[in-house]
Motif scaffolding. Structure first.
Motif, mmCIF file in Angstrom:
data_model
loop_
_atom_site.group_PDB
_atom_site.id
_atom_site.type_symbol
_atom_site.label_atom_id
_atom_site.label_comp_id
_atom_site.label_asym_id
_atom_site.label_seq_id
_atom_site.Cartn_x
_atom_site.Cartn_y
_atom_site.Cartn_z
ATOM 1 N N ALA A 127 0.729 -1.100 0.105
ATOM 2 C CA ALA A 127 -0.090 0.091 0.017
ATOM 3 C C ALA A 127 0.958 1.178 -0.028
ATOM 4 O O ALA A 127 0.721 2.065 -0.579
ATOM 5 N N TRP A 128 2.000 1.188 0.876
ATOM 6 C CA TRP A 128 2.854 2.364 0.824
ATOM 7 C C TRP A 128 3.578 2.747 -0.572
ATOM 8 O O TRP A 128 3.762 3.747 -0.972
ATOM 9 N N VAL A 129 3.969 1.495 -0.982
ATOM 10 C CA VAL A 129 4.672 1.678 -2.418
ATOM 11 C C VAL A 129 3.654 2.214 -3.326
ATOM 12 O O VAL A 129 3.899 3.128 -4.052
ATOM 13 N N GLY A 130 2.588 1.447 -3.446
ATOM 14 C CA GLY A 130 1.158 2.098 -4.375
ATOM 15 C C GLY A 130 0.994 3.456 -4.127
ATOM 16 O O GLY A 130 0.506 4.368 -4.949
ATOM 17 N N ARG A 131 1.229 4.076 -2.799
ATOM 18 C CA ARG A 131 0.472 5.458 -2.648
ATOM 19 C C ARG A 131 1.722 6.267 -2.892
ATOM 20 O O ARG A 131 1.615 7.722 -2.960
ATOM 21 N N GLY A 132 3.086 5.586 -3.122
ATOM 22 C CA GLY A 132 4.093 6.608 -3.452
ATOM 23 C C GLY A 132 5.153 6.957 -2.231
ATOM 24 O O GLY A 132 6.049 7.513 -2.365
ATOM 25 N N ASP A 142 13.193 -1.674 2.740
ATOM 26 C CA ASP A 142 12.926 -0.653 3.859
ATOM 27 C C ASP A 142 11.307 -0.360 4.099
ATOM 28 O O ASP A 142 11.079 -0.236 5.534
ATOM 29 N N ALA A 143 10.579 -0.603 3.085
ATOM 30 C CA ALA A 143 9.155 -0.243 3.427
ATOM 31 C C ALA A 143 8.622 -1.332 4.319
ATOM 32 O O ALA A 143 7.728 -1.403 5.239
ATOM 33 N N LEU A 150 -2.917 -0.813 -3.461
ATOM 34 C CA LEU A 150 -2.395 -2.161 -3.421
ATOM 35 C C LEU A 150 -2.160 -2.625 -4.974
ATOM 36 O O LEU A 150 -1.301 -3.212 -5.289
ATOM 37 N N GLU A 151 -3.240 -2.287 -5.853
ATOM 38 C CA GLU A 151 -2.892 -2.465 -7.155
ATOM 39 C C GLU A 151 -1.594 -2.000 -7.887
ATOM 40 O O GLU A 151 -1.009 -2.434 -8.502
ATOM 41 N N GLU A 152 -1.469 -0.743 -7.381
ATOM 42 C CA GLU A 152 -0.275 0.037 -7.848
ATOM 43 C C GLU A 152 0.971 -0.387 -7.432
ATOM 44 O O GLU A 152 2.006 -0.640 -7.988
ATOM 45 N N GLY A 153 0.802 -0.934 -6.211
ATOM 46 C CA GLY A 153 1.961 -1.676 -5.576
ATOM 47 C C GLY A 153 2.354 -2.773 -6.095
ATOM 48 O O GLY A 153 3.570 -3.138 -6.491
ATOM 49 N N LEU A 154 1.526 -3.741 -6.356
ATOM 50 C CA LEU A 154 1.735 -4.868 -7.251
ATOM 51 C C LEU A 154 2.395 -4.708 -8.555
ATOM 52 O O LEU A 154 3.240 -4.972 -9.039
#
Length: 141
Positions: free
Chosen positions: A91-96, A105-106, A132-136
Motif C-alpha cells: 500500500a505504501w509503495v502504491g501510494r508513493g 525498507d518499506a 495495493l494494485e499500484e504497489g503490485l
C-alpha cells in the motif's frame, strides 16, 4: 507512476491473495462513493399526500457493505507477521511513500508497526484497493 523494478524478491503473501483484497477494498470504496456521490442521495421527497415514495432498503445495503468490510478485516487478521508487513508495504509503495528500490525498507518499517491493528489501519485508507494494485504493478507482481 513509479518505475517498475525487476523482480529480485519474493512475496510471502501471494499476489492472488492481494488481488482478492483489492477486489474487496474496491467494493467497499464503491459502496461508499455511490451513496454519497451527489451529496443528496439520502434526501426523501414527499408527494402531495405526504407519503414516502422512496423504497430504499438501506439496512440491506449497509449489511452488505459491513459484510465485505468484515470479510476483509478477517482476511487481513489471518495474515502472519510477514504477510501483513508486506501488505502494508505494498500500500505504501502504491501510494508513493516508497519506490520499488526501497521495498525492503518499506517492509522493515511495516514490520516494526506490528500487525495488531493492521486491518484497521489499512481499511482506514480511502484508496486502499488502488494503492495495493499500484504497489503490485510497481513491483511487477
Amino acid at each position: 507512476m513509479q518505475q517498475r523494478r525487476d523482480k529480485d524478491w519474493d512475496l510471502s503473501i501471494g499476489p492472488d491473495t492481494v488481488r482478492l483484497f483489492i477486489l474487496k477494498a474496491k467494493a467497499i470504496s464503491a459502496g461508499v462513493n455511490e451513496d454519497y456521490e451527489d451529496g443528496a442521495e439520502h434526501e426523501v421527497e414527499f408527494d402531495g399526500d405526504a407519503r414516502d415514495n422512496h423504497h430504499h432498503d438501506g439496512l440491506a445495503e449497509e449489511e452488505t457493505e459491513d459484510l465485505t468490510a468484515r470479510e476483509l478485516r478477517e482476511l487481513i487478521g489471518d495474515l502472519n507477521v510477514d504477510e501483513a508487513a508486506e501488505l502494508v508495504a505494498l500500500a505504501w509503495v502504491g501510494r508513493g511513500d516508497y519506490d520499488a528500490s526501497e521495498w525492503q525498507d518499506a517492509v522493515a518499517e511495516a514490520r516494526q508497526r506490528g500487525n495488531r491493528r493492521t486491518a484497521k489501519y489499512l481499511l482506514g485508507m480511502p484508496m486502499l484497493g488502488d494503492w495495493l494494485e499500484e504497489g503490485l504493478e510497481v513491483l511487477g507482481a
